[in-house]
Scaffold this active site. Structure first.
Site, PDB file in Angstrom:
ATOM      1  N   CYS A  89      36.784  40.602  36.824  1.00  0.00           N
ATOM      2  CA  CYS A  89      35.748  40.430  35.808  1.00  0.00           C
ATOM      3  C   CYS A  89      36.393  40.316  34.426  1.00  0.00           C
ATOM      4  O   CYS A  89      37.091  39.352  34.166  1.00  0.00           O
ATOM      5  CB  CYS A  89      34.734  41.575  35.901  1.00  0.00           C
ATOM      6  SG  CYS A  89      33.162  41.204  35.120  1.00  0.00           S
ATOM      7  N   HIS A 197      33.469  41.975  41.937  1.00  0.00           N
ATOM      8  CA  HIS A 197      34.083  43.304  41.867  1.00  0.00           C
ATOM      9  C   HIS A 197      34.384  43.881  43.252  1.00  0.00           C
ATOM     10  O   HIS A 197      33.543  44.586  43.817  1.00  0.00           O
ATOM     11  CB  HIS A 197      33.127  44.276  41.177  1.00  0.00           C
ATOM     12  CG  HIS A 197      32.973  44.051  39.708  1.00  0.00           C
ATOM     13  ND1 HIS A 197      33.741  44.699  38.773  1.00  0.00           N
ATOM     14  CD2 HIS A 197      32.140  43.246  39.008  1.00  0.00           C
ATOM     15  CE1 HIS A 197      33.388  44.303  37.555  1.00  0.00           C
ATOM     16  NE2 HIS A 197      32.417  43.425  37.665  1.00  0.00           N
ATOM     17  N   GLU A 199      36.151  46.342  43.944  1.00  0.00           N
ATOM     18  CA  GLU A 199      36.184  47.823  43.858  1.00  0.00           C
ATOM     19  C   GLU A 199      34.782  48.422  43.925  1.00  0.00           C
ATOM     20  O   GLU A 199      34.634  49.622  44.089  1.00  0.00           O
ATOM     21  CB  GLU A 199      36.921  48.259  42.581  1.00  0.00           C
ATOM     22  CG  GLU A 199      36.114  48.243  41.284  1.00  0.00           C
ATOM     23  CD  GLU A 199      35.928  46.845  40.691  1.00  0.00           C
ATOM     24  OE1 GLU A 199      36.328  45.849  41.339  1.00  0.00           O
ATOM     25  OE2 GLU A 199      35.369  46.756  39.579  1.00  0.00           O
TER      26      GLU A 199
END
Lengths: 225, 77
Positions: A89, A197, A199
């Protein structure tokens, strides 16, 4: 040997903790936390992560100020030595502004901030970061951005595709990105930038776990290297 | 020395902000607006001996992203 990773925090980063949690969950070792003003990276890093957020309040252009922060000189040096660098990002925006990756991330074509889970297709499953996936595999990963509209000129796009440097594509283009590109690799394959993302998809409670294979795949590759 | 740097999107690069503003102008009833593109102005106050090369470097390294933007340096004196 313990997996030695670092998460860089810029003023305005807000996914640095998520990234650290994901790296610790998958590797069993908490990453080192590095501040943007630090002049040096810790020695012997296996992996560097640039997290999402709004570094420097997106002043000038998203990622432009962070790309010129003291620690980024060291990150660029480490990347040139072959240390794996993952930018997610805002981290992707920083990597393009730092010229570690080609292209630029522009305002979403819709003008809207988008925050939802999107489908991705794994285009290149041979890279350090993507070998935990199968080529062509469809995965679900959240996005949350205002400036994720990937732009590069036609010649650059052709080169990226020809060299297998498109890591991920959106199955449905959510932001206007050229050729549906969601993530790109550098020439040597040790730098990956992506708007989604991974994560945020490493625990069933997140609503999905498709991000785990990215971190696990990279760790396995590095352990066997 | 006062310097004005005009940063604009390269032709062919989609400008979603410009498009939205274009739409809003039409909504306000303005006719005959063919296109709107948004850029940025950066005003600098620099030492008189600052070289043209240094100004160009400032633009190339930070003020503009030359992947998507053009820039023009104006000396205001």
């Amino acid at each position: 040997m313990a997996f030695r990773s670092a998460v860089i925090t810029f003023p305005g980063s807000n996914c640095d903790r998520d990234m650290a949690v994901a790296l610790e969950q998958v590797s069993g070792t908490a990453p080192l936390r590095v501040w943007h003003g630090d002049a040096e990276l810790p020695e012997g890093l296996d992996f560097i992560a640039l997290p999402g957020g709004f570094s420097y309040g997106d002043y000038l252009r998203s990622g432009a100020m962070a790309a010129n922060s003291p620690i980024m000189r060291e990150v660029i040096r480490a990347a040139d030595r072959g240390v794996p660098v993952l930018g997610v990002c805002n981290g992707f925006q920083v990597l393009t502004e730092a010229r570690l990756l080609p292209g630029a991330l522009m305002r979403n074509a819709s003008q809207h901030f988008i925050c939802r889970t999107v489908g991705l297709k794994v285009e290149n499953a041979q890279s350090l970061f993507t070998q935990g996936y199968d080529a062509g595999q469809k995965i679900q990963i959240p996005v949350a951005h205002h400036d994720g509209n990937y732009f590069a000129d036609e010649e650059t796009l052709d080169r990226l595709e020809g060299d297998g440097r498109v890591a991920f594509r959106y199955t449905e283009n959510c932001n206007g990105s050229r050729r549906d590109i969601a993530g790109v690799l550098n020439k040597s394959g040790n730098v990956l930038g992506m708007m989604p993302h991974p994560e945020r998809a490493v625990d069933a409670a997140h609503g999905g776990t498709d991000g785990i294979a990215l971190f696990e795949g990279a760790m396995k590759a590095l352990a066997s290297a | 020395m006062k310097i004005r740097v005009l940063v604009s999107l390269k032709p062919g690069v989609l400008d979603p902000q410009g498009r939205a503003v274009h739409h809003a102008l039409e909504g306000l009833g303005f006719k005959g607006v063919d296109d709107v593109r948004i850029g940025r102005t950066v005003e600098l106050d620099v030492a008189d001996e600052t070289s043209d090369e240094a100004l160009t470097e400032m633009c190339e390294k930070l003020l503009a992203n030359t992947v998507i933007e053009n820039y023009k340096i104006e000396k205001l004196g």
